[in-house]
Design an enzyme around this catalytic site. Structure first.
Site, PDB file in Angstrom:
ATOM      1  N   SER A  98       0.860  -1.170   0.000  1.00 50.91           N
ATOM      2  CA  SER A  98       0.000   0.000   0.000  1.00 50.91           C
ATOM      3  C   SER A  98       0.899   1.222   0.000  1.00 50.91           C
ATOM      4  O   SER A  98       2.117   1.118   0.064  1.00 50.91           O
ATOM      5  CB  SER A  98      -0.854  -0.003   1.263  1.00 50.91           C
ATOM      6  OG  SER A  98       0.009  -0.001   2.385  1.00 50.91           O
ATOM      7  N   LYS A  99       0.282   2.365  -0.038  1.00 49.82           N
ATOM      8  CA  LYS A  99       1.046   3.617  -0.016  1.00 49.82           C
ATOM      9  C   LYS A  99       1.968   3.643   1.214  1.00 49.82           C
ATOM     10  O   LYS A  99       3.074   4.152   1.170  1.00 49.82           O
ATOM     11  CB  LYS A  99       0.044   4.781   0.000  1.00 49.82           C
ATOM     12  CG  LYS A  99       0.628   6.123  -0.378  1.00 49.82           C
ATOM     13  CD  LYS A  99       0.923   6.265  -1.862  1.00 49.82           C
ATOM     14  CE  LYS A  99       1.740   7.514  -2.097  1.00 49.82           C
ATOM     15  NZ  LYS A  99       2.725   7.437  -3.141  1.00 49.82           N
TER      16      LYS A  99
END
Ligand code: GLU
Length: 426
Positions: free
Chosen positions: A201-202
């Site tokens: 994910s980010k």
């Protein structure tokens, strides 16, 4: 033996991030290890999602990483005619049919065997699939079709890509069979997961390579780290230079199990690669990273002191900023631990007076003076050095304190030590 030809086929619908860079890298390494060709193909048939900005980012990140390509970039958006002619072929053979402008392939009901170089034999029953769109009603090709046509047309010998594409491979093999072409070899490489086993994910790893570049990672460290995501050289070695990696890279040593992204390890490796640079090289690459009011001579001394201590170039910049800024901010916990004590502040005031009297502000003179003070007061070295370090650098860790004071200069050191008289400000 025919020349190995591999390709990296990004869609310009996002940045080059850890996952896609690792796919590119395994292809590039394989090409270089086998004296083959690395081909770059841009899969930009989805006009709405593709963008020039992403394309530029992908190309410049590949260049920065040093993954030079031997052919391309080819653009799928410019190869429309080729896809249409192959679709025509399948229509003529009666293996596909038209639905308006679209062309649909009837996938034969049969079991398909994928001989995967990483996973071994995988059997999939294609009778569960039915049909596959080859050309969409807007006349653009669907991914699976464009991919097969290009891999065929570009004489790709090995397809190295993420595990998430295994579910396309049986469909693609059906297309090779229909076109009576021998499929290339497949190697599906394991997914990269976050430390908590979730998808990247980010927050964990799904970060553009360009961001790592801005944060002061070295390309050779990124390559080293990416190579270890799903591959190992067969011993426990982790730090490797690019030529060594190329020399040792084989698909046989690619793991089946998912790899785990670990930013601390990336930082550690980056620090190791920084340390491996010569001081001259380090100065050359850090110089553009920092600005401020200092002489080149001073910068070189600073760089020599911090070369072996930082893990990223950004960290180097932060350390440098601590030296050149006018004011420093103290962290609450450091103040509590090191500075909020009358006795300590008293000692710092004495230290300040002694330093003020020094004409020669060299590490040796400073050290002698400070050791004498410690002895005189019946203290331990750390009783003075720790608070002194926090007081002048704002941090509880730094390079050797006496060198630090010299580099900071007398004037700034004295100014920063004035806090010994300003308890109320702490
Ligand atoms: N454009 C596809 C992707 O980015 C390429 C897949 C493949 O390598 O076949 O996932």
């Amino acid at each position: 033996m025919s020349t190995v030809r591999v390709r990296f086929a990004p869609s310009p619908t996002g940045n080059l991030h850890i996952g896609s860079a690792r796919t590119a890298l395994f292809n590039w390494l394989y090409a270089r290890a086998q004296s083959g060709k690395f081909i770059l193909r841009i899969e930009d048939t989805d006009k709405n999602r593709s963008s020039e900005v992403y394309l530029k980012e992908i190309l410049s990140s590949l260049e920065w990483l040093g993954m030079n390509w031997d052919e391309g970039p080819y653009f799928q958006s410019k190869r429309q005619e080729i896809y249409l002619s192959y679709a025509e072929k399948l229509l003529r053979k009666g293996l596909a049919y038209k639905d308006g402008e679209a062309v649909i392939f009837r996938i034969p009901h049969e079991k398909i065997k994928i001989y995967d170089l990483v996973h071994g034999e995988i059997e999939v029953d294609n009778s569960l699939i039915g049909e596959l769109v080859l050309i969409k009603s807007d006349r653009t090709p669907a991914y699976n079709f464009a991919c097969v046509v290009d891999d065929m047309d570009m004489n790709i010998t090995h397809i190295i890509r993420g595990d998430d594409h295994i579910s396309n491979t049986n469909k693609q093999i059906a297309l090779y069979n229909a076109l009576e072409v021998k499929p290339p070899k497949f190697a599906h490489i394991p997914l990269i997961l976050a430390p908590d086993k979730s998808r990247l994910s980010k927050r964990f790893g799904a970060v553009a390579i360009s961001e790592y570049r801005e944060k002061g990672y070295l390309p050779e460290a990124m390559i080293n780290y990416l190579a270890l995501l799903g591959w190992s050289p067969g011993d426990n070695r982790e730090f490797m230079e690019i030529p060594q990696i190329i020399k040792r890279f084989t698909i046989k040593r690619v793991n089946k199990r998912s790899a785990e992204f670990n930013e601390d390890k990336l930082r550690w490796l980056n620090g190791e690669h920084i340390r491996k640079l010569s001081l001259d090289k380090f100065i050359e690459i850090t110089r553009p990273f920092v600005k401020g009011d200092f002489s080149e001579e001073w910068f070189e001394k600073f760089a020599a002191l911090y070369h072996g201590r930082v893990k990223t170039l950004l960290e180097f910049q932060e350390e440098l900023n601590l030296f050149i800024s006018e004011d420093i901010e103290y962290r609450k916990e450091d103040v509590e631990k090191f500075l909020k004590n009358d006795q300590v502040l008293g000692i710092l005031c004495v230290a300040r007076e002694r330093l003020e009297r020094l004409d020669d502000f060299t590490p040796e003179r400073i050290e002698n003076e400070m050791r004498a003070l410690v002895e005189e007061k019946g203290l331990k070295g750390g009783d003075l050095i720790h608070p002194l370090r926090v007081a002048v650098t704002g941090k509880s860790v730094s390079a050797g304190i006496f060198e630090v004071l010299t580099l900071l200069g007398k004037e700034k050191t004295l100014k920063r030590l004035e806090i010994c008289r300003k308890k109320e400000n702490l």
